[in-house]
Write a protein that holds these residues in place. Structure first.
Motif, PDB file in Angstrom:
ATOM      1  N   ILE A 186       1.245  -1.022  -0.169  1.00  0.00           N
ATOM      2  CA  ILE A 186      -0.089   0.079  -0.370  1.00  0.00           C
ATOM      3  C   ILE A 186       0.741   1.376  -0.152  1.00  0.00           C
ATOM      4  N   ARG A 187       1.929   1.509   1.052  1.00  0.00           N
ATOM      5  CA  ARG A 187       2.897   2.306   0.807  1.00  0.00           C
ATOM      6  C   ARG A 187       3.612   2.643  -0.340  1.00  0.00           C
ATOM      7  N   ARG A 188       3.901   1.755  -1.012  1.00  0.00           N
ATOM      8  CA  ARG A 188       3.981   1.737  -2.103  1.00  0.00           C
ATOM      9  C   ARG A 188       3.416   1.932  -3.541  1.00  0.00           C
ATOM     10  N   ILE A 189       2.227   1.987  -3.281  1.00  0.00           N
ATOM     11  CA  ILE A 189       1.224   2.450  -4.755  1.00  0.00           C
ATOM     12  C   ILE A 189       0.987   3.775  -4.695  1.00  0.00           C
ATOM     13  N   ALA A 190       0.798   4.144  -2.469  1.00  0.00           N
ATOM     14  CA  ALA A 190       0.542   5.536  -2.707  1.00  0.00           C
ATOM     15  C   ALA A 190       2.205   6.431  -2.619  1.00  0.00           C
ATOM     16  N   MET A 191       2.403   5.993  -3.086  1.00  0.00           N
ATOM     17  CA  MET A 191       4.218   6.914  -3.192  1.00  0.00           C
ATOM     18  C   MET A 191       4.010   6.825  -4.557  1.00  0.00           C
ATOM     19  N   LEU A 192       4.189   5.937  -5.106  1.00  0.00           N
ATOM     20  CA  LEU A 192       4.033   6.250  -6.887  1.00  0.00           C
ATOM     21  C   LEU A 192       2.887   7.163  -7.486  1.00  0.00           C
ATOM     22  N   ARG A 193       2.018   7.019  -6.772  1.00  0.00           N
ATOM     23  CA  ARG A 193       0.949   7.812  -7.325  1.00  0.00           C
ATOM     24  C   ARG A 193       0.811   9.663  -6.588  1.00  0.00           C
ATOM     25  N   LEU A 194       2.382   9.857  -5.316  1.00  0.00           N
ATOM     26  CA  LEU A 194       2.180  11.065  -4.823  1.00  0.00           C
ATOM     27  C   LEU A 194       2.584  11.579  -6.167  1.00  0.00           C
ATOM     28  N   TRP A 237       2.529   6.313   8.866  1.00  0.00           N
ATOM     29  CA  TRP A 237       3.494   5.152   8.046  1.00  0.00           C
ATOM     30  C   TRP A 237       4.681   6.517   7.377  1.00  0.00           C
ATOM     31  N   ASN A 238       6.054   6.409   8.397  1.00  0.00           N
ATOM     32  CA  ASN A 238       7.311   6.487   7.856  1.00  0.00           C
ATOM     33  C   ASN A 238       7.918   5.922   6.493  1.00  0.00           C
ATOM     34  N   ILE A 239       7.800   6.947   5.882  1.00  0.00           N
ATOM     35  CA  ILE A 239       8.421   6.501   4.204  1.00  0.00           C
ATOM     36  C   ILE A 239      10.152   6.368   4.465  1.00  0.00           C
ATOM     37  N   THR A 240      10.301   4.949   3.636  1.00  0.00           N
ATOM     38  CA  THR A 240      11.707   4.821   3.612  1.00  0.00           C
ATOM     39  C   THR A 240      11.770   5.066   1.859  1.00  0.00           C
ATOM     40  N   ALA A 241      13.395   4.356   2.135  1.00  0.00           N
ATOM     41  CA  ALA A 241      13.827   4.147   0.750  1.00  0.00           C
ATOM     42  C   ALA A 241      13.388   2.937   0.082  1.00  0.00           C
ATOM     43  N   ALA A 242      12.645   2.642   0.516  1.00  0.00           N
ATOM     44  CA  ALA A 242      12.587   0.839   0.170  1.00  0.00           C
ATOM     45  C   ALA A 242      11.054   0.964  -0.444  1.00  0.00           C
ATOM     46  N   ASP A 243      10.453   2.324   0.051  1.00  0.00           N
ATOM     47  CA  ASP A 243       8.771   2.394  -0.602  1.00  0.00           C
ATOM     48  C   ASP A 243       8.762   3.828  -1.583  1.00  0.00           C
ATOM     49  N   LEU A 244       9.639   3.743  -2.094  1.00  0.00           N
ATOM     50  CA  LEU A 244       9.685   4.992  -2.784  1.00  0.00           C
ATOM     51  C   LEU A 244      10.647   4.296  -3.874  1.00  0.00           C
ATOM     52  N   PRO A 245       9.344   4.677  -5.782  1.00  0.00           N
ATOM     53  CA  PRO A 245       9.072   4.466  -7.350  1.00  0.00           C
ATOM     54  C   PRO A 245      11.113   4.277  -7.313  1.00  0.00           C
ATOM     55  N   ALA A 246      11.428   3.697  -8.401  1.00  0.00           N
ATOM     56  CA  ALA A 246      12.310   3.285  -8.478  1.00  0.00           C
ATOM     57  C   ALA A 246      13.223   4.601  -9.299  1.00  0.00           C
ATOM     58  N   ASP A 247      12.262   5.090 -10.292  1.00  0.00           N
ATOM     59  CA  ASP A 247      12.987   6.370 -10.721  1.00  0.00           C
ATOM     60  C   ASP A 247      13.259   7.323  -9.320  1.00  0.00           C
ATOM     61  N   ALA A 248      12.255   7.424  -8.639  1.00  0.00           N
ATOM     62  CA  ALA A 248      12.509   8.633  -8.046  1.00  0.00           C
ATOM     63  C   ALA A 248      13.891   7.822  -7.475  1.00  0.00           C
ATOM     64  N   GLU A 249      14.050   6.922  -6.482  1.00  0.00           N
ATOM     65  CA  GLU A 249      14.762   6.605  -5.642  1.00  0.00           C
ATOM     66  C   GLU A 249      15.940   6.198  -6.682  1.00  0.00           C
ATOM     67  N   GLY A 250      16.633   6.515  -7.702  1.00  0.00           N
ATOM     68  CA  GLY A 250      17.691   6.686  -8.309  1.00  0.00           C
ATOM     69  C   GLY A 250      17.772   8.473  -8.575  1.00  0.00           C
ATOM     70  N   ALA A 251      16.970   9.582  -8.154  1.00  0.00           N
ATOM     71  CA  ALA A 251      17.130  10.620  -8.047  1.00  0.00           C
ATOM     72  C   ALA A 251      18.161  11.204  -6.647  1.00  0.00           C
ATOM     73  N   ASP A 252      17.312  10.311  -6.175  1.00  0.00           N
ATOM     74  CA  ASP A 252      17.717  10.593  -4.737  1.00  0.00           C
ATOM     75  C   ASP A 252      19.107  10.059  -4.234  1.00  0.00           C
ATOM     76  N   LYS A 253      19.717   9.297  -4.612  1.00  0.00           N
ATOM     77  CA  LYS A 253      20.859   8.358  -4.975  1.00  0.00           C
ATOM     78  C   LYS A 253      21.938   9.800  -5.793  1.00  0.00           C
ATOM     79  N   ASN A 254      21.686   9.841  -7.176  1.00  0.00           N
ATOM     80  CA  ASN A 254      22.161  10.798  -7.421  1.00  0.00           C
ATOM     81  C   ASN A 254      22.826  11.933  -6.698  1.00  0.00           C
ATOM     82  N   ALA A 255      21.186  12.479  -6.586  1.00  0.00           N
ATOM     83  CA  ALA A 255      21.444  13.837  -5.544  1.00  0.00           C
ATOM     84  C   ALA A 255      22.929  13.780  -4.123  1.00  0.00           C
TER      85      ALA A 255
END
Length: 260
Positions: A186-194, A237-255
């Motif tokens: 559910i967290r992944r679905i919500a974060m994908l939409r957000l 629910w606290n959001i962790t890196a595992a809850d982020l979409p793949a593109d958002a997670e990659g952008a955070d790592k690059n930043a």
């Protein structure tokens, strides 16, 4: 050379050869008796027995039709007839004709359930909480008027929410590993939409709730159904890196790499 037929005809003696003799069979008495007994079935019975047979067949047909109607009402979803005559249906079905199956599996939904999400955003101006966003409403907009709607819009959120409800109790306590897995889903679905919206900051926490409304009764029904919404609100629910979409997670790592 004259044929035998010609010579016989010329002689005029009336005699005919064996080939010209014709015999017409007269109906015998035995054949007449057989013709009178060709009737069968109920027609062969006398009038009193015909009446008795007709009454018995009518009773059997009536019982068979009643059985079909009663079993259909028993296995059908709850409706106006079963609510009004449910006791009579149960008296007929139990215990001789007990049925443990349903006409629809699962039964058609009699409620409209919408899933909402809100987020706590950490930005340059501090922390703030967004308004509730209807995830089900966005799926409805994507489906409505679309000749070939996506299965994601039709089923992803709905099945994910069913997964969560079936693996948690009424106090939102998870039932083992499947419960925790449903929370992550559910967290992944919500974060994908957000992630499709720009809130001007980073999503730190999210909260999910469901809004349930009963389907309005049809115009021909006398049933009174309240359509007021009821809510089931989940904890933050606290959001962790595992809850982020793949593109958002990659952008955070690059930043993070650029900052280093």
């Amino acid at each position: 050379m004259d044929s035998y037929d010609d010579r016989g005809a010329e002689s005029g003696d009336g005699a005919a050869g064996p080939e010209t003799v014709r015999h017409e069979d007269a109906p015998s008495a035995a054949d007449g008796e057989a013709g009178t007994s060709t009737r069968g079935g109920m027609a062969a019975l006398s009038l009193p027995y015909q009446i008795v047979a007709a009454v018995v067949l009518s009773v059997i047909g009536l019982v068979a039709c009643t059985q079909l109607v009663m079993v259909f009402l028993h296995v059908a979803p709850s409706n106006t007839l079963t609510k009004r005559h449910g006791e009579a249906v149960d008296d007929w079905v139990y215990p001789e004709f007990e049925q443990n199956w349903k006409l629809f599996a699962p039964n058609p939904l009699q409620q409209n359930i919408a899933v909402h999400v809100r987020a706590e955003i950490a930005g340059a101006d501090g922390r703030r909480t967004t308004a509730w966003m209807s995830l089900s409403g966005e799926d409805g907009k994507a489906i409505r008027g679309n000749l070939l709607p996506s299965h994601i819009h039709q089923n992803e959120l709905r099945r994910g929410w069913d997964f969560y409800l079936n693996s948690h109790d009424n106090e939102n306590r998870a039932n083992g590993l499947r419960g925790r897995l449903s929370e992550q889903y559910i967290r992944r679905i919500a974060m994908l939409r957000l992630s499709e919206h720009d809130y001007g900051g980073t999503v730190e926490r999210i909260q999910i709730r469901s809004e349930t409304r009963s389907v309005t009764a049809p115009g021909w029904s006398e049933e009174k159904i309240s359509t007021k919404p009821s809510y089931r609100v989940l904890p933050w629910w606290n959001i962790t890196a595992a809850d982020l979409p793949a593109d958002a997670e990659g952008a955070d790592k690059n930043a993070e790499g650029a900052d280093k």
